[in-house]
Design an enzyme around this catalytic site. Structure first.
Site, PDB file in Angstrom:
ATOM      1  N   ASP A 143       7.363  -8.497  11.587  1.00  0.00           N
ATOM      2  CA  ASP A 143       7.191  -9.878  12.010  1.00  0.00           C
ATOM      3  C   ASP A 143       6.400  -9.932  13.323  1.00  0.00           C
ATOM      4  O   ASP A 143       6.890  -9.506  14.365  1.00  0.00           O
ATOM      5  CB  ASP A 143       8.567 -10.530  12.193  1.00  0.00           C
ATOM      6  CG  ASP A 143       8.474 -12.011  12.520  1.00  0.00           C
ATOM      7  OD1 ASP A 143       7.380 -12.571  12.434  1.00  0.00           O
ATOM      8  OD2 ASP A 143       9.520 -12.601  12.860  1.00  0.00           O
ATOM      9  N   SER A 202       0.838  -1.190   0.000  1.00  0.00           N
ATOM     10  CA  SER A 202       0.000   0.000   0.000  1.00  0.00           C
ATOM     11  C   SER A 202       0.872   1.238   0.000  1.00  0.00           C
ATOM     12  O   SER A 202       2.049   1.184   0.359  1.00  0.00           O
ATOM     13  CB  SER A 202      -0.922   0.047   1.227  1.00  0.00           C
ATOM     14  OG  SER A 202      -1.720  -1.101   1.343  1.00  0.00           O
TER      15      SER A 202
END
Length: 804
Positions: A349, A277
């Site tokens: 993560d 995005s």
């Protein structure tokens, strides 16, 4: 024409069910499907043809008015939030019911119920990842901590269910008729499950692959090929940011224990390449009118019905407009009378894996330090259409579910790995958007984000008062360096997360001196940030192109921001192609085809416009070169990842004779030039075949962007060969199946000017003229006027409905 289209769709669907080796499910009963009064013929309508001026909606405290504009965008005017969200549920279900239910069935691991055993392994993995478990905890969190938000979510569900209860067989969405099932009631649980599904779509981990690479390459080799920061790091939060807080201490164990053997399990599905995005906001000092301008374009799968559904939601206290997520309350990316905001995925993560040592085959207890901790068991009953249900026993530890064990995707009986994920902890993301929809200033924006845990997002902000901001928000665990990069030993308590980064210490910025904020899925911070930050999938090109343009630009207008969202400049090609040509050297003299293609590449301006042929040639040449470079590394049967494009190009440019380019399977000593020539030979071979079969190799024709129905077998409900440019790593990130799922530009002046578009249409019904009518507008880089409306505004009204 509509009747012909639907007949063809029916024929294709039934033929697939009969002929293909893994059919979509049982053949639907043909008599009901062909019934002229109730079957698929009844879906050949547009919504304005069946509109009613008045509808009954129970449990309202006052009438609610819905004004549809010429694009079927509803503008809901209610007297309070309970009525507003009840009406939002009803209106959304009117147009997107099948999509809402299909996506939550997928999130719950229930697709086998409607398509049969072909979806069993998918459903098993979904259950084992614990998405439904996470939604259970989310519902419990609301029940215990936020009954006000729960009441609003239940009001939304009530609106959906009132629509379902009055839905006739004739008006049943066509997908239900083809797949031969009916909708079930909605619930607050399903809305929360939908948000967990978004987490699964956007969050990845490569612990398995990095664990194997660590054994294959060693620490030094791994760090060389997979550095944690690129040479040219242009992070989300400007590098000049001074961190004015005292970080929490993190203690790294003196010794670390990792699995001592290669791991052959199939990795979890990861976010697909192209998922990303862009968002940014520029301060008034850089704009022509002196007003902040905000832009957002989330990059996701290009599907029909579209992921987003546009709405305006208004009460006497606030009016908000933008992109909603069918099944969730409020606007996800949008603006109100005071502020605008948008989201991009904060690639970080957030999932870690722990090796579990069970006490015995019963798996009732597992080692933790010097103790044996009791396990929990969750029996997952997966119903299968036309067959007996499948029972799957999933063991839960305090870390989370044991996804991999002897009964699922492992060639070793002693391999048991549990997944630790913030999705398995109670949270209240729905409240974030309810509060954001009403926010008036930067303080309100921060209060809204304090409720948000997952999936981590970069929230951009701008206000009429002149502020611009960016906050990277999620529930981030405290980790020592490299914790979670590899599988860990769950029997060692020192491997535990040591708490969470306080929300007020998450990376953020307000009104930076440079006059803009932006994110494009790149590194969130520079190395001065005091906490460990890692992900395998950071972007390296879109972010640098956006930031360079924003630094250069002055007197910025809304049209400038639209043009930047649709920018086709291929920064990677501008950096890599000169390297490829230089390494090719004298070897470029060869066939007429080579000379022709190299000539086209040499004269290219690096824009990936739809009519460009050089973009096609470059994409193939570089991909084939990279494939040659990493072929031997990839030849192992074990799950691994290969170095990204940025690192590959850097090695080719700075160390073309490095040993990484040598093919161990040959006696010769190869360098980067060898692979460039292999890549060129592959390009010529691929192009010879393409030209012979297809002819035109302009970028749009080669890339073939497709807006695909959520059930891929329903091809007549998809739109193929959309003529548009862009691509992965380009600001206009439109690939063959992924791209800008929503584009929005908002100028926050005294009168807010807003523009938006997405690649689809408001209707979920393939028979409606509003099903895909935005696609050509989107493909051309054009926008719809998205300004706020008032109830009495007359121009551009398609129809009105009043709920009593």
């Amino acid at each position: 024409m509509k009747y012909v289209s639907f007949f063809l769709t029916l024929a294709v669907s039934v033929a697939l069910a009969i002929l293909v080796s893994r059919p979509i499910g049982q053949i639907p009963p043909l008599a009901p499907l062909l019934d002229p009064n109730h079957g698929f013929w009844q879906n050949s309508y547009s919504e304005d043809q069946i509109a009613k001026e008045e509808l009954s909606l129970e449990n309202l405290s006052a009438p609610v008015e819905v004004v549809y504009d010429e694009n079927l965008i509803p503008h809901i005017f209610a007297q309070n939030e309970q009525d507003l969200y009840r009406a939002q549920g009803y209106v959304t279900a009117q147009h997107r019911l099948w999509q809402m239910e299909f996506q939550t069935l997928a999130a719950a691991g229930r697709i086998s119920e409607i398509v049969g055993s072909r979806a069993l392994e998918l459903d098993r993995m979904t259950r084992r990842k614990g998405l439904a478990y996470g939604a259970d905890l989310g519902l419990k969190f609301l029940e215990e901590n936020d009954p006000e938000t729960l009441a609003l979510v239940e009001a939304y569900a009530d609106g959906v269910n009132q629509y379902i209860d009055q839905l006739s067989d004739a008006r049943l969405p066509v997908e239900y008729k083809i797949l031969n099932y009916r909708p079930e009631h909605w619930s607050a649980y399903k809305s929360l499950l939908l948000l967990k599904y978004m987490s699964d779509m956007l969050v990845g981990d490569r612990d398995l692959e990095y664990t194997n690479l660590r054994k294959i390459l060693g620490e030094a080799g791994l760090n060389k090929l997979f550095p944690e920061f690129p040479k040219e790091n242009d992070p989300v939060i400007e590098a000049e940011r001074v961190w004015d807080f005292t970080p929490l201490a993190v203690t790294k164990p003196d010794s670390l224990s990792y699995p001592d053997h290669m791991l052959a399990m199939n990795p979890l599905n990861q976010p697909i390449d192209g998922t990303g995005s862009n968002n940014w906001a520029v301060a008034g000092k850089k704009t022509k009118n002196g007003n902040p301008i905000l832009a957002n374009d989330p990059h996701l799968s290009l599907n029909l019905p579209s992921l987003w559904y546009s709405m305006q939601l208004s009460t006497p206290e606030h009016s908000v407009k933008g992109a909603t997520l069918p099944g969730a309350l409020g606007v996800i990316s949008g603006f109100n009378q005071h502020i605008a905001w948008g989201v991009t995925n904060a690639t970080k993560d957030a999932r870690d894996w722990y090796k579990i040592t069970f006490q015995d085959e019963s798996r009732k207890a597992y080692r933790y330090g010097n103790e044996w901790k009791p396990s929990q068991f969750r029996i997952e009953e997966i119903k299968i259409k036309g067959e007996e249900a499948f029972l799957d026993t999933v063991v839960y530890t305090h870390y989370g579910p044991v996804v991999y064990d002897q009964s699922f995707r492992s060639d070793r009986a002693d391999v048991n790995f549990a997944l630790k994920w913030t999705v398995h902890e109670g949270s209240n993301e729905q409240k974030t958007f309810i509060l954001m929809n009403k926010a008036k200033n930067h303080s309100d924006y921060n209060l809204a984000l304090d409720n948000y845990s997952a999936p981590a997002q970069n929230f951009v902000f701008a206000s009429k008062s002149g502020d611009i901001a960016m906050r990277i928000q999620g529930k981030f665990p405290l980790k020592w360096r490299e914790q979670g990069k590899f599988f860990m030993d769950g029997a060692d308590p020192r491997m535990e997360w040591q708490g969470y980064i306080p929300f007020d210490q998450n990376p953020s910025t307000l009104n930076p001196e440079r006059g803009f904020v932006s994110s494009a899925n790149q590194h969130p911070v520079d190395p001065s940030y005091p906490y460990y930050v890692f992900d395998n999938s950071y972007e390296h090109y879109r972010n640098r192109r956006i930031n360079r343009r924003l630094r250069e630009m002055e007197q910025i207008t809304v049209d400038d921001m639209k043009a930047l969202q649709f920018d086709d400049f291929n920064l990677q090609a501008s950096e890599a192609l000169p390297v490829l040509i230089k390494l090719l050297g004298s070897a470029q003299a060869g066939s007429p085809e080579a000379e022709k293609y190299l000539g086209e590449l040499s004269s290219w301006d690096f824009f990936a416009d739809p009519n460009q042929k050089a973009q096609t040639l470059y994409s193939i040449w570089f991909a084939e070169t990279a494939e040659s470079i990493w072929r031997e590394l990839r030849s192992t049967d074990l799950p691994i990842v290969t170095p990204n494009s940025y690192q590959t190009i850097d090695l080719m440019a700075s160390s073309p004779s490095d040993s990484v380019f040598d093919m161990k399977s040959t006696e010769a000593l190869e360098g980067a030039d060898y692979h460039v020539k292999v890549g060129l030979d592959s390009l010529i071979s691929i192009m010879n075949k393409w030209v012979a079969e297809e002819g035109d190799y302009s970028w749009a024709n080669y890339k073939r962007t497709t807006i695909q129905h959520l059930v891929p077998d329903f091809k007549p409900f998809s739109v193929g060969n959309v003529y548009t440019g862009g691509g992965s790593g380009i600001v206009n990130a439109t690939g063959s199946r992924h791209g800008a799922s929503w584009r929005m530009v908002v100028e926050l002046g005294n009168e807010i000017q807003a523009f938006g578009v997405y690649p689809g249409g408001q209707s979920g019904n393939p028979g409606s003229r509003f099903y895909d009518n935005f696609i050509s507008t989107w493909a051309n880089g054009e926008y719809l006027n998205f300004n706020l409306r008032t109830p009495d505004q007359q121009e551009g009204v398609l129809f009105k409905t009043t709920f009593n």
